[in-house]
Design an enzyme around this catalytic site. Structure first.
Site, mmCIF file in Angstrom:
data_model
loop_
_atom_site.group_PDB
_atom_site.id
_atom_site.type_symbol
_atom_site.label_atom_id
_atom_site.label_comp_id
_atom_site.label_asym_id
_atom_site.label_seq_id
_atom_site.Cartn_x
_atom_site.Cartn_y
_atom_site.Cartn_z
ATOM 1 N N GLY A 1 1.961 2.784 11.004
ATOM 2 C CA GLY A 1 2.907 3.898 10.958
ATOM 3 C C GLY A 1 3.546 4.250 12.292
ATOM 4 O O GLY A 1 4.163 5.301 12.433
ATOM 5 N N ASN B 1 0.870 -1.185 0.000
ATOM 6 C CA ASN B 1 0.000 0.000 0.000
ATOM 7 C C ASN B 1 0.903 1.229 0.000
ATOM 8 O O ASN B 1 1.422 1.636 1.038
ATOM 9 C CB ASN B 1 -0.906 -0.021 1.232
ATOM 10 C CG ASN B 1 -1.779 1.210 1.316
ATOM 11 O OD1 ASN B 1 -1.813 2.029 0.386
ATOM 12 N ND2 ASN B 1 -2.492 1.373 2.417
ATOM 13 N N GLY C 1 2.873 -0.792 4.302
ATOM 14 C CA GLY C 1 2.822 0.615 3.939
ATOM 15 C C GLY C 1 4.210 1.167 3.690
ATOM 16 O O GLY C 1 4.869 0.825 2.701
ATOM 17 N N SER D 1 3.004 -1.484 10.425
ATOM 18 C CA SER D 1 4.432 -1.409 10.770
ATOM 19 C C SER D 1 5.228 -2.661 10.414
ATOM 20 O O SER D 1 6.206 -2.985 11.098
ATOM 21 C CB SER D 1 4.621 -1.072 12.257
ATOM 22 O OG SER D 1 4.184 0.250 12.508
ATOM 23 N N LYS E 1 0.244 4.243 -0.452
ATOM 24 C CA LYS E 1 -0.401 5.444 0.107
ATOM 25 C C LYS E 1 -0.136 6.659 -0.791
ATOM 26 O O LYS E 1 -0.302 6.581 -1.997
ATOM 27 C CB LYS E 1 0.065 5.649 1.558
ATOM 28 C CG LYS E 1 -0.192 4.393 2.409
ATOM 29 C CD LYS E 1 -0.108 4.645 3.881
ATOM 30 C CE LYS E 1 -0.382 3.331 4.636
ATOM 31 N NZ LYS E 1 -0.460 3.480 6.067
ATOM 32 N N HIS F 1 -9.986 1.170 4.923
ATOM 33 C CA HIS F 1 -8.691 1.447 5.565
ATOM 34 C C HIS F 1 -8.882 2.508 6.650
ATOM 35 O O HIS F 1 -9.648 3.454 6.461
ATOM 36 C CB HIS F 1 -7.672 1.918 4.520
ATOM 37 C CG HIS F 1 -6.271 1.919 5.063
ATOM 38 N ND1 HIS F 1 -5.816 2.908 5.912
ATOM 39 C CD2 HIS F 1 -5.263 1.029 4.931
ATOM 40 C CE1 HIS F 1 -4.571 2.627 6.260
ATOM 41 N NE2 HIS F 1 -4.210 1.493 5.683
ATOM 42 N N GLU G 1 -5.542 -4.796 10.574
ATOM 43 C CA GLU G 1 -4.591 -3.705 10.767
ATOM 44 C C GLU G 1 -4.964 -2.910 12.025
ATOM 45 O O GLU G 1 -5.796 -1.996 11.951
ATOM 46 C CB GLU G 1 -4.621 -2.754 9.566
ATOM 47 C CG GLU G 1 -4.506 -3.475 8.246
ATOM 48 C CD GLU G 1 -4.047 -2.560 7.121
ATOM 49 O OE1 GLU G 1 -3.724 -3.081 6.072
ATOM 50 O OE2 GLU G 1 -4.011 -1.334 7.306
HETATM 51 P P1 13P Z 1 2.604 0.943 7.670
HETATM 52 O O1 13P Z 1 3.235 -0.334 7.153
HETATM 53 O O2 13P Z 1 3.289 2.172 7.162
HETATM 54 O O3 13P Z 1 2.449 0.908 9.148
HETATM 55 O O4 13P Z 1 1.135 0.992 7.053
HETATM 56 C C1 13P Z 1 0.342 -0.131 7.113
HETATM 57 C C2 13P Z 1 -0.896 0.089 6.357
HETATM 58 O O5 13P Z 1 -1.644 1.032 6.606
HETATM 59 C C3 13P Z 1 -1.187 -0.854 5.272
HETATM 60 O O6 13P Z 1 -2.430 -0.619 4.709
#
Ligand code: 13P
Length: 229
Positions: free
Chosen positions: A158, A8, A211, A190, A10, A86, A152
């Protein structure tokens, strides 16, 4: 178990140059992962032969909806997966909207990845299972086709924090017990180069939704290597 990897991306990469550098670094090898890029760069990924998902779609299929993206257009572009619910989007949408999105994704023969997770407060109050069950029931109301679930925890996204493997295994078992088919359940939050070897020992997890760490090609390659051992 060999695990699925979803990246992802983002809104981390916001220029053609960044995206092309990223693609050039990844393209040299046949990497087995599904890219979920910023929608504006979706076609660039598809043109390079990546299997793709998108981060969100409109609750409407077509019409006078300024600034929205239809499931019809992403399907036409060759996209296969759609993230729904999400936590970075959930604040702006209702359970009803999430349910409608799931239905239009299924109707168009794409695969929804339903993201669910509890807040830190709910985690501390041991309400995780109750919350996840509600999120699943509301999102999948009046549907009976297969979906993918991504667990999640909001407090793990994050933050560099993750649940313990025991906690993840327990929650994934619980989620799977709510379905009468062999559902694919991912873990997200994470996931990194530092913790992938540990997280990969959670044998009932079918894959990871990554992410930030996925935006670094060399980290992503190593994570894929570990997860597919
Ligand atoms: P991170 O891996 O940056 O924590 O994000 C995870 C996420 O939101 C996946 O959709």
């Amino acid at each position: 178990m060999k695990k699925l990897i979803f990246a992802n991306l983002k809104m981390y990469q916001n220029t053609k140059k960044e995206i092309d550098n990223y693609l050039n670094e990844l393209n040299s090898e046949k990497l087995n992962f599904i890219a979920i890029p910023p929608i504006i760069y979706l076609d660039r990924f598809i043109q390079r032969g990546f299997t793709c998902g998108v981060q969100n779609i409109s609750v409407y299929e077509e019409g006078a909806h300024t600034g929205e993206t239809s499931v019809l257009s992403i399907k036409d572009m060759g996209c296969k997966y759609v993230l729904v619910g999400h936590s970075e989007i959930r604040n702006n949408e209702t359970d009803k909207m999430i349910n409608i999105k799931i239905k239009i994704i299924l109707k168009n023969n794409l695969i929804p990845i339903l993201c669910i997770g509890e807040s830190l407060e709910a985690y501390n109050q041991k309400q995780t299972k109750e919350i996840l069950k509600k999120q699943i029931q509301n999102a999948l109301k009046d549907t009976n086709e297969k979906v993918i679930i991504s667990y999640e925890p909001v407090w793990a996204i994050g933050t560099g924090k993750t649940p313990t493997n025991e906690e993840i295994i327990d929650i994934i078992n619980y989620i799977k017990s709510l379905f009468n088919y062999d559902i694919t359940v991912l873990y997200g939050g994470s996931v990194s180069l530092e913790n992938i070897e540990t997280l990969n020992k959670t044998n009932n997890v079918n894959g990871f939704l990554i992410g930030k760490a996925a935006t670094n090609p060399s980290s992503l390659k190593k994570i894929i290597e570990v997860a597919r051992m």
